[in-house]
Structure formats: structure tokens, C-alpha cells
Motif scaffolding. Structure first.
Motif, PDB file in Angstrom:
ATOM      1  N   LEU A 153     -74.704 -34.511 -50.385  1.00  0.00           N
ATOM      2  CA  LEU A 153     -74.339 -33.224 -49.799  1.00  0.00           C
ATOM      3  C   LEU A 153     -74.736 -33.183 -48.332  1.00  0.00           C
ATOM      4  N   TYR A 154     -74.068 -32.302 -47.599  1.00  0.00           N
ATOM      5  CA  TYR A 154     -74.349 -32.134 -46.171  1.00  0.00           C
ATOM      6  C   TYR A 154     -73.882 -30.760 -45.748  1.00  0.00           C
ATOM      7  N   GLU A 155     -74.455 -30.254 -44.668  1.00  0.00           N
ATOM      8  CA  GLU A 155     -74.034 -28.964 -44.120  1.00  0.00           C
ATOM      9  C   GLU A 155     -74.564 -28.812 -42.706  1.00  0.00           C
ATOM     10  N   VAL A 156     -73.809 -28.074 -41.891  1.00  0.00           N
ATOM     11  CA  VAL A 156     -74.197 -27.735 -40.517  1.00  0.00           C
ATOM     12  C   VAL A 156     -74.024 -26.234 -40.362  1.00  0.00           C
ATOM     13  N   VAL A 157     -75.077 -25.541 -39.926  1.00  0.00           N
ATOM     14  CA  VAL A 157     -75.039 -24.089 -39.766  1.00  0.00           C
ATOM     15  C   VAL A 157     -75.557 -23.741 -38.369  1.00  0.00           C
ATOM     16  N   ALA A 158     -74.758 -23.028 -37.588  1.00  0.00           N
ATOM     17  CA  ALA A 158     -75.203 -22.518 -36.292  1.00  0.00           C
ATOM     18  C   ALA A 158     -75.874 -21.170 -36.528  1.00  0.00           C
ATOM     19  N   SER A 159     -77.175 -21.106 -36.276  1.00  0.00           N
ATOM     20  CA  SER A 159     -77.955 -19.893 -36.553  1.00  0.00           C
ATOM     21  C   SER A 159     -78.571 -19.370 -35.260  1.00  0.00           C
ATOM     22  N   PRO A 160     -79.124 -18.144 -35.281  1.00  0.00           N
ATOM     23  CA  PRO A 160     -79.821 -17.635 -34.097  1.00  0.00           C
ATOM     24  C   PRO A 160     -81.060 -18.441 -33.742  1.00  0.00           C
ATOM     25  N   GLY A 162     -81.171 -21.839 -33.825  1.00  0.00           N
ATOM     26  CA  GLY A 162     -80.778 -23.192 -33.489  1.00  0.00           C
ATOM     27  C   GLY A 162     -79.743 -23.714 -34.466  1.00  0.00           C
ATOM     28  N   VAL A 163     -79.271 -24.906 -34.204  1.00  0.00           N
ATOM     29  CA  VAL A 163     -78.326 -25.548 -35.118  1.00  0.00           C
ATOM     30  C   VAL A 163     -79.118 -26.218 -36.227  1.00  0.00           C
ATOM     31  N   GLU A 225     -83.446 -29.080 -37.333  1.00  0.00           N
ATOM     32  CA  GLU A 225     -83.135 -27.912 -36.505  1.00  0.00           C
ATOM     33  C   GLU A 225     -83.149 -28.347 -35.049  1.00  0.00           C
ATOM     34  N   VAL A 226     -82.011 -28.199 -34.376  1.00  0.00           N
ATOM     35  CA  VAL A 226     -81.888 -28.593 -32.974  1.00  0.00           C
ATOM     36  C   VAL A 226     -81.941 -27.347 -32.114  1.00  0.00           C
ATOM     37  N   ARG A 227     -82.898 -27.342 -31.173  1.00  0.00           N
ATOM     38  CA  ARG A 227     -83.047 -26.186 -30.291  1.00  0.00           C
ATOM     39  C   ARG A 227     -83.799 -26.617 -29.038  1.00  0.00           C
ATOM     40  N   ALA A 228     -83.260 -26.255 -27.877  1.00  0.00           N
ATOM     41  CA  ALA A 228     -83.928 -26.472 -26.590  1.00  0.00           C
ATOM     42  C   ALA A 228     -84.339 -27.928 -26.394  1.00  0.00           C
ATOM     43  N   GLU A 229     -83.372 -28.848 -26.552  1.00  0.00           N
ATOM     44  CA  GLU A 229     -83.584 -30.274 -26.343  1.00  0.00           C
ATOM     45  C   GLU A 229     -84.724 -30.824 -27.198  1.00  0.00           C
ATOM     46  N   ALA A 270     -98.292 -30.824 -52.130  1.00  0.00           N
ATOM     47  CA  ALA A 270     -98.145 -30.075 -50.881  1.00  0.00           C
ATOM     48  C   ALA A 270     -96.706 -30.151 -50.389  1.00  0.00           C
ATOM     49  N   PRO A 271     -96.196 -29.075 -49.793  1.00  0.00           N
ATOM     50  CA  PRO A 271     -94.841 -29.095 -49.233  1.00  0.00           C
ATOM     51  C   PRO A 271     -94.805 -29.982 -47.987  1.00  0.00           C
ATOM     52  N   PRO A 272     -93.644 -30.372 -47.531  1.00  0.00           N
ATOM     53  CA  PRO A 272     -93.557 -31.234 -46.348  1.00  0.00           C
ATOM     54  C   PRO A 272     -93.977 -30.489 -45.087  1.00  0.00           C
ATOM     55  N   GLU A 273     -94.511 -31.240 -44.141  1.00  0.00           N
ATOM     56  CA  GLU A 273     -94.883 -30.684 -42.855  1.00  0.00           C
ATOM     57  C   GLU A 273     -93.789 -30.989 -41.830  1.00  0.00           C
ATOM     58  N   ALA A 274     -93.492 -29.996 -41.006  1.00  0.00           N
ATOM     59  CA  ALA A 274     -92.468 -30.180 -39.981  1.00  0.00           C
ATOM     60  C   ALA A 274     -92.980 -31.137 -38.902  1.00  0.00           C
ATOM     61  N   TYR A 275     -92.096 -31.945 -38.357  1.00  0.00           N
ATOM     62  CA  TYR A 275     -92.434 -32.830 -37.238  1.00  0.00           C
ATOM     63  C   TYR A 275     -91.272 -32.816 -36.261  1.00  0.00           C
ATOM     64  N   ARG A 276     -91.561 -33.135 -34.998  1.00  0.00           N
ATOM     65  CA  ARG A 276     -90.585 -32.926 -33.926  1.00  0.00           C
ATOM     66  C   ARG A 276     -90.442 -34.162 -33.058  1.00  0.00           C
ATOM     67  N   THR A 277     -89.300 -34.217 -32.373  1.00  0.00           N
ATOM     68  CA  THR A 277     -89.063 -35.243 -31.371  1.00  0.00           C
ATOM     69  C   THR A 277     -88.043 -34.712 -30.380  1.00  0.00           C
TER      70      THR A 277
END
Length: 348
Positions: A153-160, A162-163, A225-229, A270-277
Motif C-alpha cells: 500500500l501507498y498514499e500521499v496526502v498534502a496536509s497543513p 506538510g506533505v 513528512e516533508v516540510r521546510a526542506e 515502545a512505539p517508534p521514535e521519529a527521526y529526521r534528515t
């Protein structure tokens, strides 16, 4: 389907070939050998392709051959000649019944395929080509012959916020996997525009699976989640995405610790922890399922996705994914053994 690429197929010419062969052998060996009953092989193979008119026509041709060969073998007035005529008529009648049943099954199969295509349009909707600063493209290949949909499965949603995107892989195959995929996709489409935090989206997905899915079913998934580079990930036991920088370098953004897949957090983990790049203009992010990286060639070697990152240099995102897809099929050199989904994101 009697004709393919302008030439008759083997099945379409088989009845005529059999009757011609029997005729040639019977004439070549001379009267008295007794090949005449084999003329019924023509009507026997006729129902494989075409409609009832074609089958009936082949039956008539077989009867005419019987008459000619019966005269040649002096069997027109003999009991064996009568039995040959009767066998041709009986085989032709059985062939007409077989054609009717085959055409009925073909109509039923066509209806099932149309329903599957409608289900695909509802479940796996086309992703938006543009979402904010993100250009998206998707490729999906089912391991099941003639299938339009499976457990990926896959999905793309443009939200307030970020994408937001998701790629996942449902445990198991068949209708149960499709049902689980529908639950996860529905929950993501509802939560992605509403929740301000990506981790909250993940919790919504987990609760939906716990409420609606019975048994030990689970889904590996990666949320982004893509937001602000910058891109934020939440990984539920899924293969790490492939990040191709504008300069061509390749990295695999991975969490410090992999969490369990969706549906297994009732065990108290434990639930997953968010990480960024960073995700800057010119960068590309490829999210995929393990049907891509675990595809093997004849020698058992896995598909080297990182070595094929140069295929994503195509200017058009769809063309870039198609190049990877064709290369994957060339690597396998046969049918896939697992569904394979790829979602490509480009920062414009």
C-alpha cells in the motif's frame, strides 16, 4: 483468441493440423489400416479457442473428411464407418457444450477483473503528481498473475502540516491482506490532515488496526513528512528509504532502533521514535516494499537497489520509476515472488 500479432496461434490451427495429419497418414498408408476414427481429434481440439460457430464449422469439415476417407477406405456402408460418423457428431456436440461453458466462465472472469479494477481505484488511488514542493510518482507490481491489487500500500496526502506519505506491506496474501490494507489506508487518509504530529498519525493507525483487524496480522510501514526542506520519518519495521542527494550520493535514513510493525504493539513494546534528515531541492526519496530489495536473480542474489540509483536521473519521475521497474524485472528474469511497490518523491 485466434490471432496474435497477425498470425494464427498454435491452438487455433491445431484442429486443422490434426485433421490434415490424419488425412495424410490415412491416404499414405492405404485402405484397410484404420486411421479414420482419428478425424474426430479435430472437433475435440476446436473448443479451445473461438466460438460455437467455429466449433460447428470444424465439425462439418470433419464429417466431410470422414465421407471422403470412408469412400477411399470403402467404409461408407460398414459399421466402422457409421461409428466414425457418430463419434465425430458426438465430439462436436460435446465441443459446443464446452464452448458455451468456457464463454460463460470468460464473462464471469471479466466481471471479476472489472470489480478488481474498481477496488484498486478506491483502495489505491492515483497519488497527486504535485503536492506543495513535492513531485510524486508511484509504481506497483503484483506477484499474483492478472492481479491489479495485493498486500502493498501507498498514499500521499498534502496536509497543513506538510506533505505526508506512507508505504506499507501487509502480512499475508489474498483478500485478507487487501482488507487490512483498506483499514490502514483509511486510517491514514483520515489522520494525516488532522494530526499536528506525525507520531500521532502512527498512533491512529495502530488503534485502527487493533479495533478492526482480528488475529496476529501486522503491517510494516514507513511514514514520512516533508516540510521546510526536512523530512521526518516514523518506521514500523519497514525497510529504510533510499535518499539520493542532488550530487548523486546515496544514503539510507534509518532509525536508531527499529520498532515492531503496526498491529504488534499490544505486546507492550515502545512505539517508534521519529527521526529526521535534510531534504533539499534536487534530492530524491524512494520509499519501497521488500518485494523490491528481496527480489532474487537466478543465482539467488538480491536486487542491488543502491547500485541502481543512477536510473532515477530521468527528468520525468514516472520515467525514472519505470526504468527501475524494468531493471528489476530484468534482474529477476521471470515472475515476481512478492508484490513490489515504489513511491518516488522529488523536491522541486
Amino acid at each position: 483468441m485466434p490471432v496474435k500479432n497477425g498470425r494464427p496461434t498454435v491452438l487455433s490451427v491445431l484442429p486443422f493440423a490434426m485433421m490434415a495429419l490424419v488425412t495424410a497418414v490415412d491416404i499414405g498408408t492405404g485402405p484397410g489400416v484404420g486411421f479414420l476414427p482419428l478425424v474426430s481429434l479435430g472437433p475435440a481440439f476446436a473448443p479451445l479457442v473461438g466460438g460455437w460457430r467455429r466449433t460447428a464449422c470444424i465439425g462439418v469439415i470433419a464429417l466431410l473428411l470422414c465421407a471422403g476417407l470412408g469412400w477411399y477406405n470403402d467404409l461408407l456402408d460398414a459399421r466402422r464407418g457409421y461409428m466414425t460418423f457418430a463419434s465425430v457428431v458426438g465430439v462436436t456436440a460435446a465441443g459446443l457444450v464446452a464452448v458455451s461453458m468456457r464463454q460463460k466462465r470468460e464473462v464471469e472472469l471479466a466481471n471479476v477483473r472489472s470489480i478488481a479494477e474498481a477496488a484498486q481505484r478506491v483502495l489505491l488511488k492515483p497519488v497527486p503528481r504535485l503536492a506543495g514542493q513535492i513531485r510524486a510518482a508511484v509504481s506497483y507490481m503484483s506477484a499474483v498473475a492478472e492481479a491489479r491489487i495485493g498486500g502493498d500500500l501507498y498514499e500521499v496526502v498534502a496536509s497543513p502540516h506538510g506533505v505526508r506519505v506512507m508505504v506499507g506491506d501487509v502480512q499475508g496474501k489474498g483478500l485478507e491482506a487487501v482488507e487490512t490494507a483498506a483499514v490502514v489506508l483509511g486510517a491514514f487518509r483520515e489522520a494525516a490532515p488532522e494530526e499536528a504530529d506525525l507520531a500521532a498519525v502512527g498512533r491512529r493507525l495502530e488503534r485502527s488496526i487493533e479495533r478492526q483487524i482480528e488475529g496476529e496480522k501486522f503491517v510494516t510501514a514507513v511514514l514520512a513528512e516533508v516540510r521546510a526542506e526536512e523530512v521526518t520519518f516514523l518506521n514500523f519495521g519497514h525497510p529504510a528509504p533510499l535518499l539520493v542527494r542532488a550530487d548523486g550520493s546515496v544514503t539510507w535514513p534509518e532509525p536508531t532502533v527499529y520498532a515492531l510493525p503496526l498491529g504488534l504493539h499490544a505486546h507492550g513494546t515502545a512505539p517508534p521514535e521519529a527521526y529526521r534528515t535534510d531534504f533539499r531541492p534536487g534530492d530524491q526519496l524512494l520509499l519501497y516494499t521488500d518485494g523490491v530489495t528481496e527480489a532474487r536473480d537466478a543465482d539467488g542474489r538480491f536486487y542491488p537497489l543502491a547500485e541502481r540509483a543512477h536510473l532515477l536521473k530521468e527528468d520525468d519521475a514516472e520515467a525514472a520509476l519505470e526504468a527501475v521497474r524494468q531493471d528489476l524485472l530484468l534482474h529477476v528474469n521471470g515472475p515476481l515472488h512478492d508484490d513490489a511497490a515504489m513511491l518516488l518523491l522529488r523536491y522541486r
